[in-house]
Each structure stands twice: as structure tokens, then as C-alpha cells.
Design a protein around this motif. Sequence first.
Motif, PDB file in Angstrom:
ATOM      1  N   ARG A 173      51.272  42.217  39.333  1.00 32.41           N
ATOM      2  CA  ARG A 173      50.125  42.589  38.494  1.00 32.41           C
ATOM      3  C   ARG A 173      50.147  41.762  37.213  1.00 32.41           C
ATOM      4  N   GLN A 176      42.441  41.205  42.330  1.00 35.83           N
ATOM      5  CA  GLN A 176      41.726  42.483  42.380  1.00 35.83           C
ATOM      6  C   GLN A 176      41.676  43.065  40.966  1.00 35.83           C
ATOM      7  N   LEU A 177      40.487  43.189  40.424  1.00 34.47           N
ATOM      8  CA  LEU A 177      40.331  43.629  39.035  1.00 34.47           C
ATOM      9  C   LEU A 177      40.398  45.146  38.922  1.00 34.47           C
ATOM     10  N   SER A 181      31.658  46.476  29.967  1.00 36.08           N
ATOM     11  CA  SER A 181      31.689  45.784  31.260  1.00 36.08           C
ATOM     12  C   SER A 181      30.908  44.476  31.216  1.00 36.08           C
ATOM     13  N   TYR A 187      35.874  38.021  33.039  1.00 36.43           N
ATOM     14  CA  TYR A 187      37.114  38.332  33.768  1.00 36.43           C
ATOM     15  C   TYR A 187      36.816  38.802  35.188  1.00 36.43           C
ATOM     16  N   GLN A 188      35.650  39.410  35.370  1.00 31.73           N
ATOM     17  CA  GLN A 188      35.232  39.753  36.725  1.00 31.73           C
ATOM     18  C   GLN A 188      34.985  38.463  37.526  1.00 31.73           C
ATOM     19  N   THR A 237      46.908  42.018  41.394  1.00 32.75           N
ATOM     20  CA  THR A 237      45.894  42.758  40.634  1.00 32.75           C
ATOM     21  C   THR A 237      45.849  42.249  39.199  1.00 32.75           C
ATOM     22  N   LEU A 238      44.692  42.426  38.577  1.00 26.64           N
ATOM     23  CA  LEU A 238      44.490  42.015  37.187  1.00 26.64           C
ATOM     24  C   LEU A 238      43.981  43.207  36.389  1.00 26.64           C
ATOM     25  N   ALA A 246      38.307  36.926  38.335  1.00 27.18           N
ATOM     26  CA  ALA A 246      38.974  37.639  39.435  1.00 27.18           C
ATOM     27  C   ALA A 246      38.345  37.252  40.774  1.00 27.18           C
ATOM     28  N   LEU A 270      43.028  44.737  32.357  1.00 26.70           N
ATOM     29  CA  LEU A 270      42.606  44.324  31.017  1.00 26.70           C
ATOM     30  C   LEU A 270      42.874  45.480  30.052  1.00 26.70           C
TER      31      LEU A 270
END
Lengths: 226, 226
Positions: B56, B138-139, B122, B128-129, B97-98, B132, B100
Motif C-alpha cells: 500500500r 486501487q484507490l 473528490s 490521483y484518481q 492500493t493507494l 491510479a 490519500l
Amino acid sequence: MKTLIIVSHPQLAASPTQQFLKASAAGVKGATWHYLDAIKTLDVPAEQALIQAADRLIFEFPLYWYQAPASLHEWLAAVWTRGFAYAEAGGKLTGKTLGLVVSYSQPQQAYQIGGSEGVAMSTLLSPYQALAHKTGLQLLAPLEIAQFSYLTEQQRAELMTRYQQYLTLERPTRFADQAAWFLAQLDQKGTQDEHVALMATTLAARQEQLAGLRHTIAELREGEDD
Amino acid sequence: MKTLIIVSHPQLAASPTQQFLKASAAGVKGATWHYLDAIKTLDVPAEQALIQAADRLIFEFPLYWYQAPASLHEWLAAVWTRGFAYAEAGGKLTGKTLGLVVSYSQPQQAYQIGGSEGVAMSTLLSPYQALAHKTGLQLLAPLEIAQFSYLTEQQRAELMTRYQQYLTLERPTRFADQAAWFLAQLDQKGTQDEHVALMATTLAARQEQLAGLRHTIAELREGEDD
């Protein structure tokens, strides 16, 4: 109009896009090229004075991982202090305009829902909308430069025009302002070229027709209000 | 789970939020605190090795003008090369996974349409989306820390729990995973405290009830399909 072009790019000399834009800006009266990555130590009052002297600010950068490079973020954090920038704190930016010149290597249609990047450019650039909102800057629609290296000579000439208009026109996307800009350009070049002179005459005549039509429409509307 | 916490903050020592998070992460097995602004010269292969060793990745930063500080952008531009990161180019990130962890000084409700900032978190974090999406990461839903300095002791304790879960749980917002995490924590603390032992027993019993209910629902659904 005084325009400050704030350029963020870690390798300016290696960027054909930025070299092209720099050459395009060079002939524009009132435009100042301000290259952030060349600044060793930020002189905050001097930077703020530069900004205050401008009517229009341009943030010009390539997209790196969907955002501006580091130097723009560093500059904003250091120079755009609360007292200087926040409208609610009596900031000095209210009423100026902010333009964004953003270049990237994908086709323009990649940046939309369902496009290959899956996100709209307006969504990615939303931090600048929030910044404009906070500071009282009037945000212009971005000038996007997609795949500069694939542009034809003709497309590059059109880009130069759009860019120069973006730097100087009050409303860069308004037809009447664009036409006036062309007339001024043609006037500068003089009428020694027969072809150019004809274009200038035609454009001026069309402008008059357009003004006449607007007047007629305005009169008709007044009639409607009776 | 091995978690790499990538921290971008120009003044870490002066940030109570980051000091609190650092202390919270210190006791978490498998979590590595990686502070970008302290790095003088980026060793790209070493950075890439660190990333590859993690399951992660966490990008942890305060919002400066609605975006991460400069060091995260600099690090991404240098370390996340195409061959290393792009899923389509056989990148090394797919399946990780990522997360924030984003802190800011406004209340959380400021970040929505009609809120005082006029834009959703968002939307601001959409780069960042896109990142990803491009890299096969996987955000996770962001962990937002609003107005840390106003938090009560109780709220800070809750934040520490949420943060530690965010670093280590496969699905940090899933109740069953959270409950299992609590049981493991209570187990570590031992049962010398009568109150803690009672909590652990109750929680374990509830977990069993929950599992039983799930089983019953699954059987009922099978019946429906007949």
C-alpha cells in the motif's frame, strides 16, 4: 493590457512547445515571460510586485501526472500569502484575470468521461477554479495544447494566433474581439501587400455589417418591450 | 501488509497534524514513514525499490492552494517513470492500493458544491484518481483531516484509530475489518484489564452473531433463486 506569463517547466530548453510559446509571446506588447524554474531564491515582495503590476496572470505548464510541475506549487505556496491573495483578507488580486495554458501529449478527446484518461480537463484543473474563487480572480477558459509535436505548420500558425489573443484580449473567445485583433494585426503589417489589404477591407466591412445587425436587433427588442 | 507513507510537507516539525500522524504510525507493524522534503538528492532506483516492496502507498499532505505541496509533484515526476508506473507499459504498481491522507484548515463541509470553497474534495483530488487508473493502483477513499487543531482528545483518539486502520486494513471502511482490527488490538493489550477483556468478549460475540446472520441471509437467498 499587461500580462504576466508564469511558466513552470523543469526542462524548458528541451520543450518545443514552450520554445514555440516563448517565441510567440516575444512580439506581444505588454506581455512578460516569467520562468519560475530559473529562480534560485524567491524574492517574495518582488514577485508580488510583478503580479500586482499585471492585469492578467497566465499559469503556463505541461501536465505531469495530471498536475502542474513542482515549481508552480512552490511559487504559489511562497508568494501567494493570505494577506496578499485572499479576497476576504483584502487581497491584491481581485479584478485581474487568470488564464491557464496547459500542454499534454494525449489527444484532447482523451480528457473526458469515457475518454482514455477517464477524466475531464475541467475536473483536473478545478484547483485553479477554487484559487480564482478565493482570490477574486476572473478565470478564463483554459487554452489547451494537445500533442504539439503533431501539429502542422498551419495548425501552429493558428495556435500562435490563439495564444497571442489569449495573452491580450479581454474576452479571448469572443468573435468581435478576435476580429478587432486581426484588424489591428493587419494594420501593423501595413497595406503594402495587396492580399492582406483586401482581407483587412473585407474584415472591416463585415465588422460594420455585424455592428449594424446588432443595432437592428437591439431596436427590434426595444419594440418588443413596449 | 507493508505500507509506505509518502509524506509531503515543507515544514514537518511545525505541523501538529503531521507530528500526530507520525506518532500514530510509529506503532504500526509494516508501516514505513518516508518524508520527501528531507531528501536532498533523489535516488530513483532506491525510491522505486521502496515502492515496489510496499503493498500500500499513502500520499500524505496538507492542501496548499487546493493541491499537494511541491515535493510530492517533484518526486512523482522523477520517480514514477513511464516504464515503472504505466500499467500499459508493464508497470510495477498494478494491484497495490493507494491511499490519500489529506489535511486542511477548513471544516469538511466547506468542500462541496455550495460550500464555502465551492468544490468537492473528490473533484480536487481527481488527479490521483487518474493516476491510479493509469498505473493500475486501487484507490482508497481519502482519509480527510479537517481542522486538526480544533479536535478534542476523544476525536484525536478516534483519528488515530482511523489512521492506523487506513494504513493496514485491506478495506479500511468495512465494519467487519474494523472489528477484527479492534479484536487484534485488544488481544495485544492482553486481558489484565477487566474492562478491556469484557469489551473483547462482547465484540467477539457480536462478530459471531454477525457471521451467523450473514450465513442465514445467504441461505435465504439461495432459496429465492430456486
